[in-house]
Design a protein around this motif. Sequence first.
Motif, PDB file in Angstrom:
ATOM      1  N   GLY A 276       0.803  -1.221   0.000  1.00 28.64           N
ATOM      2  CA  GLY A 276       0.000   0.000   0.000  1.00 28.64           C
ATOM      3  C   GLY A 276       0.832   1.264   0.000  1.00 28.64           C
ATOM      4  N   ILE A 277       2.059   1.185   0.539  1.00 23.13           N
ATOM      5  CA  ILE A 277       2.929   2.366   0.569  1.00 23.13           C
ATOM      6  C   ILE A 277       3.151   2.914  -0.841  1.00 23.13           C
ATOM      7  N   PHE A 278       3.298   2.012  -1.817  1.00 24.46           N
ATOM      8  CA  PHE A 278       3.547   2.463  -3.194  1.00 24.46           C
ATOM      9  C   PHE A 278       2.341   3.216  -3.744  1.00 24.46           C
ATOM     10  N   LEU A 279       1.144   2.706  -3.435  1.00 22.32           N
ATOM     11  CA  LEU A 279      -0.069   3.382  -3.896  1.00 22.32           C
ATOM     12  C   LEU A 279      -0.161   4.773  -3.275  1.00 22.32           C
ATOM     13  N   ILE A 280       0.088   4.864  -1.957  1.00 23.96           N
ATOM     14  CA  ILE A 280      -0.020   6.144  -1.260  1.00 23.96           C
ATOM     15  C   ILE A 280       1.022   7.128  -1.802  1.00 23.96           C
ATOM     16  N   ALA A 281       2.266   6.660  -1.926  1.00 24.19           N
ATOM     17  CA  ALA A 281       3.333   7.526  -2.420  1.00 24.19           C
ATOM     18  C   ALA A 281       3.032   8.010  -3.832  1.00 24.19           C
ATOM     19  N   ASN A 282       2.526   7.122  -4.681  1.00 26.16           N
ATOM     20  CA  ASN A 282       2.180   7.499  -6.051  1.00 26.16           C
ATOM     21  C   ASN A 282       1.096   8.564  -6.057  1.00 26.16           C
TER      22      ASN A 282
END
Length: 842
Positions: A276-282
């Motif tokens: 989920g970190i990648f989704l949030i960062a994106n």
Amino acid sequence: MFRTALRNVLAHKARLLMTVLAVMLGVAFVSGTLVFTDTLGNAFRNQSAKSYDNVAVAITTYADQRDEKSQGIDDATLEKIQALDGVASATGRVSGFAGVADPDGKLIGNGWSNTGGNFAPGKDGKDTAYTFTEGTGPVKAGTIALDKDTASKGKYRVGDPVRVATNGPVKEYTLAGVFTTEDGAVNAGGSLVLFDTAVAQKLYLKPGVFQDVTVSAAAGTSDQKLLSAVEPLLPKDASAQTGAALADEQAEQIESGLGALNGMLLAFAGIALFVGIFLIANTFTMLVAQRTKELALMRAVGASRSQVKRSVLLEAAVVGAIASVIGFVLGLGLAIGLRSAMSLLGGKIPAGPLVVSPTAVAAAFTVGIVITVLAAWLPARRAAKIAPVAAMSSVHAVATTKSLVVRNSIGGFLGLIGAAAIVAGASAAGTNGRYTVAAGAFFALIAVIVLIPLLSRPVIALVRPLLMKLFGVSGKLAAQNAVRNPRRTGATASALAIGLTLVTGISVLGVTLGQAVDRMTTDNIKADYMVSMASGGLLDQSALSALEKADGVSAISPQQSSALWVGEDYHSASGVTPGDVEKVFSLETVSGSLGSLNDGEIAVGSKTAKSNGWKTGDTLPVKFEDEKKGKLKIGALYEENDFLSPFLLPKDIVNAHTPQADIREIWLKMDGGASAANEKSVVDALGDNPAMSIKDQADIRDMFGGMVNIALNIMYGLLAMALIIAVLGVINTLAMSVFERQQEIGMLRAIGLDKRRVKRMIRLEAVVISVFGAVIGVVLGTFLGWAIGQTLAAEIPDYALVIPWDRLALFLVLAGLVGVLASLWPARSAAKLNMLTAIKTE
């Protein structure tokens, strides 16, 4: 700045939706796990404490019917305990395996927790451990009582005949009563049969002897004082402790058992949140990019870099808080659902309230907010670095050459460390090797995350000609758009790559282990059937005698557990039937002849013989289990068989040195092979005994391979959350990309690209990103599966790597399908854009 952050959250609700969903799912997983295990632990602790409410002292022995040295608690000792001052009552207990047949002759319960015990009434005729709902307790031979669940499953009523099997032949009893109980065996999905005390003692121990005793204290007598009075009366093999101490001990065991479950579930929750970190960062990277002019204006009117950074982080904190609230509520529903699912699967959970601890609440909100803020930190840092004048003149900030070189150098270095560690771990093997592989996998995954933007251009360039050939302009534009912003594409693909790395690694390992189990079965067994106890216990000698007379049996041999000492060295041994053992097992003779077993000689595994310097014809001085000494001649050396011990002894020799045969399995070769008629012959010979399991070769493969498949399916299910979040990431990236490219899409529409081709362009872009991430994940996962397999190779006979090409192809196809599904909403939104309005959009 807080008002600004809140306004921005409200202004970008739709674009933050996927971030909320990702955090919400992760928080739900964490909070649901904590609430579920807290609820489970509380229920079992209360049950344990309740079962020892009236127990002042609990006495335990390890008395066994098969062990003549074990004493147990005899009637005389029990009477002395009952006569002590301060003792209100002392109740003797004896227990063992008991299986109940349903009307169709099948075993009720799971086998391993099917239990029998004694009904021990007090002066009032009641046994305080059980509450009878129908009839009475068994007080004479030929009668039994059943727990309520077992009676219900078997549709038994008081007065009905019930077939019950212990370790011997099945017998028929009359049902005297039905009771409720908090017994752990019943809650675990088993059954409980109560016998008259004299009958239970004869079945499980010996007349007049108990395994355990529970002592209740009279009013005014302390448990500790009673314990001190009881201990001097006990035999050497007995131990005593207060009921409170025993309840605490069981509570600790419950905590330990649930701790392992808790840890496993939280590990998968952590994987989901990491993805989920990648989704949030994106999301925040794209929001910052789209609001560059707004942020520049804030800088121009006096906002400092730290204020701009805090504004973005405050937005993330608000989003994290909202997602945490929703996720926590969903987590409560998940905990209730898991509890219900366990009940449906046969696990009876004690009644109790849903436990929502402060730790679960704090963990859920801390995880949700902290993860969101951490993921938004880099985008916030980039936003703070934007110079006001530069930002006012350009919407897109391009990464500098220096930053890309540094990033790729770090990624390459981490990749080399990860690859080296994985290879080193695979070479080292064993537990240490697996730890090394795990460390290497961590560095490799980080390297992939760092390098994936660099990899995206060459990899996607390979498929661009194919896309252009098949889909024309839409394909060309899709390939170009997929690499327009490599960092964004990389972050989106990373989420899928991590999920599929784990899924692929587990699949490669699972399929490899499954086929090793299949080979172990087919390469080692010639028998058509294996007979064993459903409880996993020992078979009675009468079962072997009955099967030796069964119709259709051409060869039969027990696998009779035994042991001997050669000098000071202990060796496990198998008692077998000479002349038949080689007909039911695949035994390759290295030297000598297995026929020598008929002459009272023994056979030894070649590896064991080599390590000890033995050869055919040697005579070994041995000590048997009864401590008698003798000499055994080696008549044959054979290649070890996974189903037998390295020493094969004629069963007559084993029987001469053991009071009772330890028969784990009986192996049968039938005339005509496995068939319905032959199976019926075996069942009939055993007296249609529900406690005995009869398996053919396919069942044996399923028994071992089934455990691998169950573990595999559990892993797939737990990793599904991470993959769902990865899919949300693809949807999010495409949706925000469409918003960002409104003007461009309007221009394409104006120069002739129709709605259908716009939709196709977005769909192909999604498919390219998804499959790109999947390819990276499948390659890395296969590498990790190979490495972990190598660390297990020495422990698994006939280990050979198996790459499940069909599953890997399916993963890639599913990744493409995920891309298509993820693109439905963004593609529809892109096609519906008004071209004139879109062209005017800045």
